[in-house]
Design a protein around this motif. Structure first.
Motif, short mmCIF file in Angstrom:
data_model
loop_
_atom_site.label_atom_id
_atom_site.label_comp_id
_atom_site.label_asym_id
_atom_site.label_seq_id
_atom_site.Cartn_x
_atom_site.Cartn_y
_atom_site.Cartn_z
N THR A 97 -18.60 -0.99 -11.82
CA THR A 97 -19.40 -1.76 -12.78
C THR A 97 -18.63 -2.08 -14.06
N GLY A 98 -17.36 -1.66 -14.12
CA GLY A 98 -16.53 -1.93 -15.28
C GLY A 98 -15.06 -1.88 -14.93
N PHE A 99 -14.22 -2.24 -15.89
CA PHE A 99 -12.77 -2.30 -15.63
C PHE A 99 -12.21 -0.94 -15.24
N GLY A 100 -12.69 0.14 -15.89
CA GLY A 100 -12.18 1.47 -15.59
C GLY A 100 -12.37 1.85 -14.14
N ALA A 101 -13.54 1.56 -13.58
CA ALA A 101 -13.80 1.88 -12.18
C ALA A 101 -12.97 0.99 -11.24
N LEU A 102 -12.81 -0.28 -11.60
CA LEU A 102 -11.94 -1.16 -10.81
C LEU A 102 -10.53 -0.58 -10.75
N LEU A 103 -10.01 -0.16 -11.90
CA LEU A 103 -8.66 0.38 -11.95
C LEU A 103 -8.56 1.69 -11.17
N ALA A 104 -9.58 2.56 -11.28
CA ALA A 104 -9.57 3.82 -10.53
C ALA A 104 -9.57 3.56 -9.03
N GLY A 105 -10.40 2.61 -8.59
CA GLY A 105 -10.44 2.28 -7.17
C GLY A 105 -9.12 1.74 -6.68
N ARG A 106 -8.50 0.88 -7.49
CA ARG A 106 -7.22 0.30 -7.06
C ARG A 106 -6.11 1.36 -7.05
N LEU A 107 -6.13 2.28 -8.01
CA LEU A 107 -5.18 3.39 -7.99
C LEU A 107 -5.34 4.22 -6.71
N LEU A 108 -6.61 4.50 -6.35
CA LEU A 108 -6.86 5.34 -5.18
C LEU A 108 -6.43 4.65 -3.89
N PHE A 109 -6.82 3.39 -3.70
CA PHE A 109 -6.40 2.80 -2.43
C PHE A 109 -4.93 2.43 -2.43
N GLY A 110 -4.33 2.25 -3.60
CA GLY A 110 -2.88 2.09 -3.65
C GLY A 110 -2.18 3.35 -3.20
N ALA A 111 -2.66 4.51 -3.70
CA ALA A 111 -2.09 5.79 -3.26
C ALA A 111 -2.35 6.01 -1.77
N GLY A 112 -3.55 5.63 -1.31
CA GLY A 112 -3.92 5.88 0.07
C GLY A 112 -3.11 5.12 1.09
N VAL A 113 -2.73 3.89 0.77
CA VAL A 113 -1.95 3.11 1.74
C VAL A 113 -0.45 3.23 1.50
N SER A 114 -0.05 4.12 0.58
CA SER A 114 1.37 4.22 0.24
C SER A 114 2.23 4.76 1.36
N ALA A 115 1.61 5.33 2.39
CA ALA A 115 2.38 5.83 3.55
C ALA A 115 2.43 4.82 4.68
N CYS A 116 1.79 3.67 4.53
CA CYS A 116 1.63 2.74 5.66
C CYS A 116 2.93 2.08 6.09
N LEU A 117 3.94 2.04 5.23
CA LEU A 117 5.25 1.56 5.65
C LEU A 117 6.24 2.70 5.81
N MET A 118 6.23 3.65 4.88
CA MET A 118 7.19 4.75 4.93
C MET A 118 6.98 5.64 6.16
N ALA A 119 5.73 5.87 6.56
CA ALA A 119 5.47 6.71 7.73
C ALA A 119 6.08 6.11 9.00
N PRO A 120 5.79 4.84 9.33
CA PRO A 120 6.44 4.30 10.52
C PRO A 120 7.95 4.21 10.41
N LEU A 121 8.50 3.85 9.24
CA LEU A 121 9.95 3.76 9.13
C LEU A 121 10.61 5.12 9.33
N THR A 122 9.95 6.19 8.86
CA THR A 122 10.47 7.53 9.11
C THR A 122 10.45 7.84 10.60
N GLY A 123 9.35 7.48 11.26
CA GLY A 123 9.28 7.68 12.71
C GLY A 123 10.29 6.85 13.46
N TYR A 124 10.46 5.60 13.07
CA TYR A 124 11.42 4.72 13.76
C TYR A 124 12.84 5.27 13.67
N ARG A 125 13.15 5.95 12.56
CA ARG A 125 14.50 6.52 12.39
C ARG A 125 14.82 7.51 13.51
N ARG A 126 13.77 8.19 14.02
CA ARG A 126 13.98 9.13 15.12
C ARG A 126 13.73 8.50 16.48
#
Length: 407
Positions: A97-126
């Motif tokens: 309902t305000g900018f603070g909550a928008l920013l908190a949500g974006r921080l959270l889903f930014g952190a949450g998807v932060s493994a979506c490229l690094m996880a597969p690339l780590t697996g592909y290395r092996r």
């Protein structure tokens, strides 16, 4: 090292690609939603820059622990846990309902998807051979571009029907489905050091000192921060405001421009995926390709600044395409380190890239507002802000040419 059979490799690749598609959609959707959010919450350029950059701040904050967790626990378990955080972030954003909550949500889903490229690339290395790694890396980025395509016109079409809040609930549901697919398809991570090249679970934790002190990592880091990070900053935010506020596009025209920018990126990464195995067979030095390819991006950015209001979607598409040579940096970083350090090396480099995205997205917004307050017109403010960005890119390229350190 035993590599996966082709059929199994494809089955492993697909759910990773689905998760990265959603991560890229979340990354880029702010550019399409910017006018809607600005009107609903009274946001200025600096607010939009901070909001968009919040994703990348959340993303960057997780990278160092992520590298440790990937090396120890493997892509499957780590990515499933992170996707749960992304689902929570989408819910917070949808209920804001305000900018603070928008920013908190974006921080959270930014952190949450932060493994979506690094996880597969780590697996592909092996799991994949060198040629397959180059192809899989490029096609993961192509899938990301497809997610960015979905964040433009499709989102613009859905907004009058669903509204932006329902859109984020739908993305949360899709993230849950992607997680279920990953749980079914992705192999478990063996902890045997001899079999996998990684540390056993009982081994003492190693820090990032070996990564940070590596000569090649230091050589590449400024280009990762300014050029790779800058490409993402332009693609996911500032190309849109430039088209609307400088080139005079309306909302639909800007969304269409972003659509074609991302389609061009998708096609370019598809091409890199086709070219990757040939480069591996012929032992092409990716560092020479990056060194010779990047001046083109500097020239195109300079042309955009000179053209001003005449530079629209086509010019920004050319700029982003010219920067895709930096996609070669990810497999280059992975190859420069022993397999036991692959997760940490990739995560450390990703931290550099996404720290660059956050700094550039917010910094350019602050600079534009500051130059306008100092008396420049809007075009002059954008030119001054992006001129500083161009100078940083030039410095990073010269550092790469002069700094010793081969992979």
């Amino acid at each position: 090292m035993n590599f996966l059979a082709r059929r199994v490799a494809v089955w492993v690749f697909l759910p990773f690609a689905a998760a990265y598609f959603l991560a890229a959609l979340l990354r880029a959707v702010t550019a399409t939603l910017a006018p809607t959010l600005a009107e609903a919450f009274g946001l200025g350029a600096a607010d939009l820059g901070l909001l968009s950059g919040g994703y990348f701040l959340g993303f960057a904050l997780t990278q160092l622990p992520l590298g440790h967790w990937l090396d120890r626990h493997g892509p499957r378990h780590v990515l499933l846990a992170f996707l749960g955080v992304a689902v929570l972030g989408c819910g917070v954003f949808a209920l804001a309902t305000g900018f603070g909550a928008l920013l908190a949500g974006r921080l959270l889903f930014g952190a949450g998807v932060s493994a979506c490229l690094m996880a597969p690339l780590t697996g592909y290395r092996r799991w994949f051979g060198p040629a397959a790694q180059l192809r899989a890396n490029a096609w993961m980025l192509m899938t990301g571009s497809l997610g960015m395509v979905a964040s433009t016109l499709p989102v613009q079409w859905l907004l009058p029907v669903w509204g932006w809040r329902a859109l984020f609930w739908a993305i949360a549901a899709l993230l849950l489905l992607a997680g279920a697919w990953i749980a079914l398809a992705v192999p478990r991570w063996s902890t045997g050091a001899q079999a996998s090249g990684t540390l056993p679970a009982s081994a003492p934790a190693e820090g990032y000192r070996e990564v940070w002190r590596h000569a090649y990592f230091r050589r590449l880091a400024p280009m990762g921060f300014f050029t790779y990070g800058g490409m993402i900053a332009m693609q996911t935010l500032w190309a849109g405001p430039w088209m609307q506020r400088v080139a005079g596009y309306n909302e639909l025209q800007a969304a269409t421009g972003l659509f074609w920018i991302n389609v061009s990126m998708l096609c370019t990464f598809w091409g890199w995926g086709l070219l990757g195995p040939w480069m591996a067979r012929h032992a092409v030095d990716v560092n020479r390709v990056m060194a010779w390819g990047l001046p083109l991006s500097l020239c195109i950015l300079l042309a955009i600044l000179r053209l001003g209001a005449q530079a629209g979607a086509a010019a920004w598409a050319l700029y982003c395409i010219s920067c895709t040579v930096m996609s070669l940096s990810l497999p280059a970083v992975a190859a420069a380190f022993d397999a036991r350090l692959a997760g940490r090396a990739l995560s450390a480099f990703n931290l550099v890239v996404f720290a660059g995205v956050f700094v550039l997205q917010w910094g350019i917004g602050l600079a534009v507002d500051g130059f306008v307050a100092a008396g420049l017109d809007l075009l002059g403010a954008f030119r001054a802000a992006l001129g500083g960005y161009l100078a940083c890119n030039l410095f990073a390229w010269l550092w790469f040419l002069r700094k010793p350190g081969q992979p």
